[in-house]
Design a protein around this motif. Structure first.
Motif, PDB file in Angstrom:
ATOM      1  N   GLN A   7       0.848  -1.171   0.000  1.00  0.00           N
ATOM      2  CA  GLN A   7       0.000   0.000   0.000  1.00  0.00           C
ATOM      3  C   GLN A   7       0.884   1.221   0.000  1.00  0.00           C
ATOM      4  O   GLN A   7       1.961   1.212   0.546  1.00  0.00           O
ATOM      5  CB  GLN A   7      -0.942   0.018   1.210  1.00  0.00           C
ATOM      6  CG  GLN A   7      -1.623   1.334   1.483  1.00  0.00           C
ATOM      7  CD  GLN A   7      -2.740   1.619   0.531  1.00  0.00           C
ATOM      8  OE1 GLN A   7      -2.856   0.967  -0.477  1.00  0.00           O
ATOM      9  NE2 GLN A   7      -3.518   2.609   0.799  1.00  0.00           N
ATOM     10  N   ARG A 134     -13.690   5.214  -5.631  1.00  0.00           N
ATOM     11  CA  ARG A 134     -12.773   4.809  -4.557  1.00  0.00           C
ATOM     12  C   ARG A 134     -13.541   4.249  -3.361  1.00  0.00           C
ATOM     13  O   ARG A 134     -13.141   3.233  -2.777  1.00  0.00           O
ATOM     14  CB  ARG A 134     -11.909   5.992  -4.128  1.00  0.00           C
ATOM     15  CG  ARG A 134     -10.869   6.384  -5.153  1.00  0.00           C
ATOM     16  CD  ARG A 134      -9.752   7.206  -4.581  1.00  0.00           C
ATOM     17  NE  ARG A 134     -10.182   8.503  -4.046  1.00  0.00           N
ATOM     18  CZ  ARG A 134      -9.362   9.530  -3.866  1.00  0.00           C
ATOM     19  NH1 ARG A 134      -8.076   9.416  -4.180  1.00  0.00           N
ATOM     20  NH2 ARG A 134      -9.817  10.672  -3.375  1.00  0.00           N
ATOM     21  N   ARG A 138     -13.067   0.335  -1.980  1.00  0.00           N
ATOM     22  CA  ARG A 138     -12.512   0.076  -0.644  1.00  0.00           C
ATOM     23  C   ARG A 138     -13.364  -0.893   0.160  1.00  0.00           C
ATOM     24  O   ARG A 138     -12.875  -1.491   1.121  1.00  0.00           O
ATOM     25  CB  ARG A 138     -12.336   1.396   0.100  1.00  0.00           C
ATOM     26  CG  ARG A 138     -11.134   2.185  -0.390  1.00  0.00           C
ATOM     27  CD  ARG A 138     -11.058   3.559   0.229  1.00  0.00           C
ATOM     28  NE  ARG A 138      -9.867   4.269  -0.237  1.00  0.00           N
ATOM     29  CZ  ARG A 138      -9.789   5.580  -0.392  1.00  0.00           C
ATOM     30  NH1 ARG A 138     -10.847   6.344  -0.122  1.00  0.00           N
ATOM     31  NH2 ARG A 138      -8.671   6.133  -0.816  1.00  0.00           N
ATOM     32  N   ARG A 142      -8.096  -3.388  -0.168  1.00  0.00           N
ATOM     33  CA  ARG A 142      -7.209  -2.239  -0.282  1.00  0.00           C
ATOM     34  C   ARG A 142      -7.000  -1.913  -1.758  1.00  0.00           C
ATOM     35  O   ARG A 142      -6.650  -2.790  -2.555  1.00  0.00           O
ATOM     36  CB  ARG A 142      -5.864  -2.544   0.389  1.00  0.00           C
ATOM     37  CG  ARG A 142      -4.944  -1.335   0.471  1.00  0.00           C
ATOM     38  CD  ARG A 142      -3.652  -1.671   1.190  1.00  0.00           C
ATOM     39  NE  ARG A 142      -2.777  -2.505   0.370  1.00  0.00           N
ATOM     40  CZ  ARG A 142      -1.608  -2.984   0.802  1.00  0.00           C
ATOM     41  NH1 ARG A 142      -1.215  -2.748   2.039  1.00  0.00           N
ATOM     42  NH2 ARG A 142      -0.845  -3.707   0.005  1.00  0.00           N
ATOM     43  N   LEU A 143      -7.165  -0.666  -2.122  1.00  0.00           N
ATOM     44  CA  LEU A 143      -7.102  -0.297  -3.531  1.00  0.00           C
ATOM     45  C   LEU A 143      -5.667  -0.335  -4.048  1.00  0.00           C
ATOM     46  O   LEU A 143      -4.750   0.196  -3.423  1.00  0.00           O
ATOM     47  CB  LEU A 143      -7.704   1.091  -3.743  1.00  0.00           C
ATOM     48  CG  LEU A 143      -9.210   1.199  -3.491  1.00  0.00           C
ATOM     49  CD1 LEU A 143      -9.703   2.605  -3.811  1.00  0.00           C
ATOM     50  CD2 LEU A 143      -9.989   0.177  -4.312  1.00  0.00           C
ATOM     51  N   HIS A 144      -5.516  -0.937  -5.200  1.00  0.00           N
ATOM     52  CA  HIS A 144      -4.211  -1.046  -5.843  1.00  0.00           C
ATOM     53  C   HIS A 144      -3.960   0.191  -6.706  1.00  0.00           C
ATOM     54  O   HIS A 144      -4.839   0.633  -7.442  1.00  0.00           O
ATOM     55  CB  HIS A 144      -4.166  -2.291  -6.725  1.00  0.00           C
ATOM     56  CG  HIS A 144      -2.852  -2.519  -7.390  1.00  0.00           C
ATOM     57  ND1 HIS A 144      -2.624  -2.225  -8.725  1.00  0.00           N
ATOM     58  CD2 HIS A 144      -1.681  -3.011  -6.913  1.00  0.00           C
ATOM     59  CE1 HIS A 144      -1.380  -2.537  -9.038  1.00  0.00           C
ATOM     60  NE2 HIS A 144      -0.789  -3.016  -7.961  1.00  0.00           N
ATOM     61  N   ILE A 145      -2.765   0.759  -6.589  1.00  0.00           N
ATOM     62  CA  ILE A 145      -2.329   1.826  -7.486  1.00  0.00           C
ATOM     63  C   ILE A 145      -1.379   1.210  -8.495  1.00  0.00           C
ATOM     64  O   ILE A 145      -0.324   0.694  -8.135  1.00  0.00           O
ATOM     65  CB  ILE A 145      -1.650   2.966  -6.714  1.00  0.00           C
ATOM     66  CG1 ILE A 145      -2.664   3.651  -5.786  1.00  0.00           C
ATOM     67  CG2 ILE A 145      -1.048   3.982  -7.684  1.00  0.00           C
ATOM     68  CD1 ILE A 145      -2.089   4.791  -4.985  1.00  0.00           C
ATOM     69  N   HIS A 151      -4.166   7.413 -14.927  1.00  0.00           N
ATOM     70  CA  HIS A 151      -5.280   7.519 -13.986  1.00  0.00           C
ATOM     71  C   HIS A 151      -5.867   8.914 -14.078  1.00  0.00           C
ATOM     72  O   HIS A 151      -5.200   9.850 -14.567  1.00  0.00           O
ATOM     73  CB  HIS A 151      -4.809   7.221 -12.555  1.00  0.00           C
ATOM     74  CG  HIS A 151      -3.713   8.142 -12.071  1.00  0.00           C
ATOM     75  ND1 HIS A 151      -3.942   9.438 -11.667  1.00  0.00           N
ATOM     76  CD2 HIS A 151      -2.370   7.955 -11.958  1.00  0.00           C
ATOM     77  CE1 HIS A 151      -2.796  10.007 -11.306  1.00  0.00           C
ATOM     78  NE2 HIS A 151      -1.833   9.140 -11.479  1.00  0.00           N
ATOM     79  N   GLU A 157      -5.782   5.684  -7.754  1.00  0.00           N
ATOM     80  CA  GLU A 157      -6.354   4.353  -7.528  1.00  0.00           C
ATOM     81  C   GLU A 157      -7.249   3.884  -8.680  1.00  0.00           C
ATOM     82  O   GLU A 157      -7.660   2.715  -8.698  1.00  0.00           O
ATOM     83  CB  GLU A 157      -7.186   4.336  -6.231  1.00  0.00           C
ATOM     84  CG  GLU A 157      -6.410   4.729  -4.993  1.00  0.00           C
ATOM     85  CD  GLU A 157      -6.454   6.220  -4.715  1.00  0.00           C
ATOM     86  OE1 GLU A 157      -6.059   6.629  -3.603  1.00  0.00           O
ATOM     87  OE2 GLU A 157      -6.887   6.995  -5.612  1.00  0.00           O
TER      88      GLU A 157
END
Length: 371
Positions: A7, A134, A138, A142-145, A151, A157
Motif C-alpha cells: 500500500q 474509490r 474500498r 485495499r485499492l491497488h495503485i 489515472h 487508484e
C-alpha cells in the motif's frame, strides 16, 4: 528479484509532467463544439514515486455474506441470465450505486461463485465520479495503485484503459498475430486483486469486446493425476516486462513503483468458495520454480494453450453504454480484444482494483522462492 507487495503510505507528489488533456487530434472542431463528457477522467501521468507495497490482512466481504439467511437477496427483483453454465451472469434490475454494505457483501459472494457478473443500465454508478469509485472499491479490499498506467488527475487508484485514433496508453502487444493475451490483473503482486470492477466511458461502435475464461473449469478438464502434480508446483509472476514497456517510452513512460516478482501456487484455492483454480497466465507468469527450463516451458505452454483454446470455458462481454462488469481475478483470466484500431474510435475504460489475500495453494505448499 522478490519484494513484498503493497500500500502507498505517503508519497511525494511533484507537478504533473504528462496529462492527456485533449481527446484525439482527429475532428478537433467537433470536439470543441461538443466537449468530451468524461474529459476529467482522461489518463494523467505524473512523476509520483511510491514505496514498495506492504502486506496487509484481507477480510473477504463474500465471507460475511455466507452467514446471511439469503445471500442472493440483492437479486430478488432482478432478471439474471447465465452467460454460460460455468462462467458469467448478466443482471438487469439492480442499481449498483444504491447497494448497501450487506448487498455489496452478497455481490462479492455472487462474483466469486460465478466468476463474472455483468450489470446493465448503470448510468448512475458511472456518473457518480472518481470519489465514489474509490469508496466503492474500498469495500472489497485495499485499492491497488498501478505502477505504470494512466489515472484521472488526483485519483491514482483508478486504473484507465485508453485508445483513440492517434494514441494508446495500454499495455499492448505489437508483434503478434493476435491481440488476445490472457492474464489475471497484476498477478505479480504479493497480494493480487480479488473482485474487480470495470466500465467503459466510451466504446467503439463495434469491437473492443472483453473475453473471460474460467480457471476453475480449465483446471477441472485436466486429468486427476496431472492436477495432483500441478498442486505441488509454484510459479514466478513478474512485473518487470510491463515496467520495461513503460521505460521504453510507451504507455506514458512512467514507472511509479519498482517492479516486483512474486511466487504463487500454480493451483490456488479461493478463500470463500473453496474452489481450486489454475493460477498461471501468459502475460505475467515466467517460470515454474524448481524445474529445469525445458520442463517449465513445456508445462506452461501446455497450460497456456489449454487456456487459449478452451472456448467451452469462456464468455465474451460485448460492451454497451452504461455496462459495469465485475469479475474475480482469483478464478478467472481475461483479455481485451483490440479489433477496432482502424475505426479510429475511442475506447476509454476505468477499472477499480482492490487487492485480496496472498494466493494459497494446497496444504503444505512452501511458497518461498528457493524451495
Amino acid at each position: 528479484m522478490s519484494t513484498t507487495a503493497t500500500q502507498v503510505a505517503e508519497v511525494a507528489s511533484p507537478p504533473a509532467i504528462l496529462t492527456l488533456r485533449a481527446v484525439a487530434d482527429t475532428d478537433r472542431k467537433s470536439e470543441e463544439a461538443e466537449p468530451y463528457r468524461y474529459a476529467h477522467l482522461l489518463p494523467h501521468f505524473s512523476q509520483d514515486h511510491y514505496p514498495p507495497l506492504t502486506p496487509f490482512d484481507h477480510v473477504d466481504p463474500g465471507r460475511r455474506a455466507l452467514s446471511h439467511p439469503n445471500p442472493r437477496s440483492f437479486l430478488d427483483n432482478a432478471t439474471v441470465v447465465e452467460l454460460t453454465p460455468s462462467l458469467g451472469s448478466e443482471v438487469q434490475g439492480v442499481n449498483l450505486a444504491k447497494l448497501d454494505s450487506d448487498a455489496r457483501d452478497q455481490l462479492a459472494l455472487e462474483v466469486a461463485r460465478r466468476g463474472l457478473v455483468v450489470f446493465k443500465d448503470q448510468a448512475e454508478f458511472i456518473d457518480r465520479g472518481p470519489e465514489f469509485y474509490r469508496e466503492w472499491g474500498r469495500h472489497f479490499g485495499r485499492l491497488h495503485i498501478h505502477p505504470t498506467s494512466g489515472h484521472p488527475d488526483g485519483f491514482p487508484e483508478i486504473h484507465l484503459v485508453y485508445r483513440d485514433a492517434n494514441s494508446t496508453f495500454n499495455f499492448e502487444v505489437d508483434d503478434s498475430i493476435t491481440t488476445t493475451v490472457w492474464h489475471s490483473d497484476v498477478s505479480y503482486e504479493l497480494q493480487p486483486p480479488g473482485l474487480t470492477t470495470l466500465f467503459l466511458l466510451a466504446q467503439p461502435t463495434t469491437g473492443g469486446d472483453t473475453l473471460f475464461t474460467s480457471q476453475v473449469s480449465a483446471l477441472k478438464k485436466l486429468s486427476p493425476q496431472f492436477i495432483a502434480f500441478l498442486r505441488t508446483l509454484k510459479a514466478v509472476h513478474s512485473g518487470v516486462e510491463q515496467a520495461d514497456f513503460s521505460r521504453a517510452g510507451r504507455r506514458g513512460g512512467i514507472v511509479r513503483r519498482e517492479p516486483v516478482e512474486n511466487v504463487h501456487p500454480v493451483v490456488r484455492v479461493h478463500p470463500v468458495t473453496g474452489e481450486e483454480a489454475l493460477y498461471v497466465n501468459r502475460q505475467f507468469t515466467r517460470r515454474i520454480v524448481g524445474l529445469k527450463r525445458e520442463e517449465s516451458e513445456a508445462i506452461l505452454r501446455l497450460l497456456y494453450d489449454h487456456i487459449d483454446k478452451s472456448a467451452d470455458n469462456q464468455a465474451r462481454v460485448k460492451w454497451q453504454p452504461n455496462t459495469v462488469v465485475l469479475w474475480d481475478n482469483r478464478v478467472t483470466a481475461h483479455s481485451a480484444i483490440v479489433d477496432y484500431k482502424n475505426s479510429g474510435e475511442r475506447r476509454h475504460g476505468a477499472r477499480i482494483t482492490p487487492q485480496a489475500e496472498r494466493p494459497v495453494g494446497a496444504e503444505g505448499l512452501d511458497l518461498s522462492a528457493a524451495a
